[in-house]
Scaffold this active site. Structure first.
Site, mmCIF file in Angstrom:
data_model
loop_
_atom_site.group_PDB
_atom_site.id
_atom_site.type_symbol
_atom_site.label_atom_id
_atom_site.label_comp_id
_atom_site.label_asym_id
_atom_site.label_seq_id
_atom_site.Cartn_x
_atom_site.Cartn_y
_atom_site.Cartn_z
ATOM 1 N N ASP A 1 -55.026 6.104 39.408
ATOM 2 C CA ASP A 1 -55.639 7.414 39.849
ATOM 3 C C ASP A 1 -55.019 8.036 41.113
ATOM 4 O OD1 ASP A 1 -57.005 7.053 37.388
ATOM 5 O OD2 ASP A 1 -58.790 6.777 38.587
ATOM 6 N N LYS B 1 -55.042 1.661 33.244
ATOM 7 C CA LYS B 1 -55.741 2.873 32.698
ATOM 8 C C LYS B 1 -54.951 4.080 33.296
ATOM 9 C CE LYS B 1 -59.772 4.459 33.616
ATOM 10 N NZ LYS B 1 -59.736 5.865 33.792
ATOM 11 N N LYS C 1 -60.766 10.786 26.970
ATOM 12 C CA LYS C 1 -62.154 11.165 26.344
ATOM 13 C C LYS C 1 -62.010 12.230 25.207
ATOM 14 C CE LYS C 1 -64.308 9.924 30.711
ATOM 15 N NZ LYS C 1 -63.302 9.745 31.596
ATOM 16 N N THR D 1 -57.146 18.680 15.978
ATOM 17 C CA THR D 1 -56.881 18.757 17.126
ATOM 18 C C THR D 1 -56.783 16.990 17.526
ATOM 19 O OG1 THR D 1 -57.527 21.046 17.609
ATOM 20 C CG2 THR D 1 -57.029 19.649 19.517
ATOM 21 N N PRO E 1 -66.390 0.620 34.186
ATOM 22 C CA PRO E 1 -65.710 1.450 35.579
ATOM 23 C C PRO E 1 -67.111 1.672 36.380
ATOM 24 C CG PRO E 1 -66.283 2.929 33.734
ATOM 25 C CD PRO E 1 -66.714 1.948 33.072
ATOM 26 N N VAL F 1 -67.450 0.045 39.858
ATOM 27 C CA VAL F 1 -67.534 -0.828 40.848
ATOM 28 C C VAL F 1 -67.001 -0.396 41.856
ATOM 29 C CG1 VAL F 1 -67.742 -2.859 39.363
ATOM 30 C CG2 VAL F 1 -65.371 -2.563 40.275
ATOM 31 N N GLY F 2 -67.396 -0.967 43.153
ATOM 32 C CA GLY F 2 -66.949 -0.361 44.661
ATOM 33 C C GLY F 2 -67.254 0.854 44.843
ATOM 34 N N GLY G 1 -71.017 0.370 41.853
ATOM 35 C CA GLY G 1 -71.436 -0.653 40.931
ATOM 36 C C GLY G 1 -70.873 -2.137 41.880
ATOM 37 N N ARG H 1 -60.073 3.247 43.072
ATOM 38 C CA ARG H 1 -59.938 3.474 44.549
ATOM 39 C C ARG H 1 -60.154 2.180 45.269
ATOM 40 N NH1 ARG H 1 -64.007 8.346 44.300
ATOM 41 N NH2 ARG H 1 -64.745 7.050 42.589
HETATM 42 P P1 XMP Z 1 -62.963 4.165 40.697
HETATM 43 O O1 XMP Z 1 -62.037 4.742 41.609
HETATM 44 O O2 XMP Z 1 -64.296 4.932 40.920
HETATM 45 O O3 XMP Z 1 -62.303 4.856 39.252
HETATM 46 O O4 XMP Z 1 -62.892 2.775 40.414
HETATM 47 C C1 XMP Z 1 -62.906 4.667 37.899
HETATM 48 C C2 XMP Z 1 -61.968 4.929 37.020
HETATM 49 O O5 XMP Z 1 -62.621 5.179 35.666
HETATM 50 C C3 XMP Z 1 -62.892 6.209 35.363
HETATM 51 N N1 XMP Z 1 -64.217 6.530 34.930
HETATM 52 C C4 XMP Z 1 -64.584 6.424 33.425
HETATM 53 N N2 XMP Z 1 -63.990 6.572 32.583
HETATM 54 N N3 XMP Z 1 -65.896 6.546 31.266
HETATM 55 C C5 XMP Z 1 -64.531 6.617 31.316
HETATM 56 O O6 XMP Z 1 -64.058 6.612 30.168
HETATM 57 C C6 XMP Z 1 -66.774 6.494 32.243
HETATM 58 O O7 XMP Z 1 -67.962 6.501 32.457
HETATM 59 C C7 XMP Z 1 -65.921 6.329 33.494
HETATM 60 N N4 XMP Z 1 -66.370 6.433 34.728
HETATM 61 C C8 XMP Z 1 -65.326 6.551 35.612
HETATM 62 C C9 XMP Z 1 -62.418 7.458 36.304
HETATM 63 O O8 XMP Z 1 -61.753 8.631 35.806
HETATM 64 C C10 XMP Z 1 -61.286 6.409 36.894
HETATM 65 O O9 XMP Z 1 -60.389 6.665 36.500
#
Ligand code: XMP
Length: 254
Positions: A23, A51, A85, A92, A206, A208-209, A213, A230
């Site tokens: 990201d 991802k 998502k 669509t 997703p 952690v850190g 989490g 991150r």
């Molecule tokens: P960080 O930087 O917080 O990034 O480690 C987390 C990544 O995961 C995505 N993210 C989610 N994706 N459902 C998802 O499909 C979720 O609940 C969710 N929470 C975080 C976020 O966009 C980033 O890429």
């Protein structure tokens, strides 16, 4: 090979359950592209998948530079997931999924809120046809997740009061999803959802850190894969951070 199995193979081969959330941000598009490639080069040994989300798709273009990033990921034998998502009407949704798969993604993330008929049915059909994966949201990692995923609802099928994420976990089983997303920020939800799905649908977690989490809590609760962004790419040494997170996640097995 089915995406769920592809992920299992990758986890075994790489001896890692860490998925890199690529990201990174930059004001310059060419810089963003080169930074993405460099990050992949640095951490590919310590992760089992990559991802992407709109951070890269919007500035870099799906069939242009994102396609090249996916090719590099595949050269490193890493499955790729598009965190889009999907959340629209069936016709669509079908086009969205077809395009992401055509560009080289191996799985897409979709939102079960839209339901099956004229909702996600077309996404699952496209994925099956081209042997790709669909991962469903179940309980998101952010603070306001309870406002949607945590609501108490009247389930139409059984006419009983239940929780929204419980219904989504059951749908993931019924629809034969390749995975479900449950935030690492809610280990108690991971545990509950793992029980509902009898561990048949792998949990992608997703949060952690940076989001707060904890690796061990998420793993002990039943997370199969950890999605980390991150904490890895903002570290002074992303490779050693990715390796450290991988090792910490493995401790659960001891
Ligand atoms: P960080 O930087 O917080 O990034 O480690 C987390 C990544 O995961 C995505 N993210 C989610 N994706 N459902 C998802 O499909 C979720 O609940 C969710 N929470 C975080 C976020 O966009 C980033 O890429």
């Amino acid at each position: 090979m089915r995406f769920k199995l592809e992920m299992e193979c990758s986890q075994r081969q790489k001896d890692s359950n860490i998925i890199l959330a690529l990201d990174i941000a930059s004001t310059s598009r060419s810089n963003l592209f080169s930074k993405s490639l460099k990050l992949l080069e640095q951490v590919h040994l310590y992760i089992c998948a990559v991802k992407l989300n709109h951070h890269l798709i919007l500035p870099l273009g799906l069939f242009d530079r994102v396609h090249q990033i996916l090719r590099l990921a595949h050269r490193y034998e890493l499955p790729t997931i598009m965190d889009c998502k999907i959340n629209d009407i069936g016709s669509t949704n079908k086009v969205i999924a077809e395009n992401y798969f055509k560009a080289g993604f191996d799985a897409v993330i979709a939102n079960p809120f839209v339901g099956w008929k004229e909702g996600l049915q077309s996404v699952f059909e496209v994925a099956k046809r081209v042997q790709k994966g669909v991962i469903l949201l179940c309980y998101m990692s952010h603070e306001a997740a309870w406002e949607g995923y945590g609501q108490t609802i009247q389930e139409a099928k059984t006419d009983t009061r239940t929780l929204q994420y419980v219904v989504f976990a059951k749908k993931a089983l019924e629809w034969n999803a390749d995975g479900i997303i449950v935030g690492a920020t809610y280990p108690e939800k991971i545990e509950e959802i793992a029980k509902i799905t009898t561990n048949k649908v792998p949990i992608y977690s997703p949060g952690v850190g940076v989001q707060g989490g904890d690796i061990q809590s998420a793993m002990k609760a039943g997370a199969r894969y950890l999605i980390v962004g991150r904490t890895i790419f903002s570290a002074p040494n992303p490779a050693s951070m990715a390796r450290q997170i991988r090792e910490e996640a493995k401790l659960r097995k001891l």
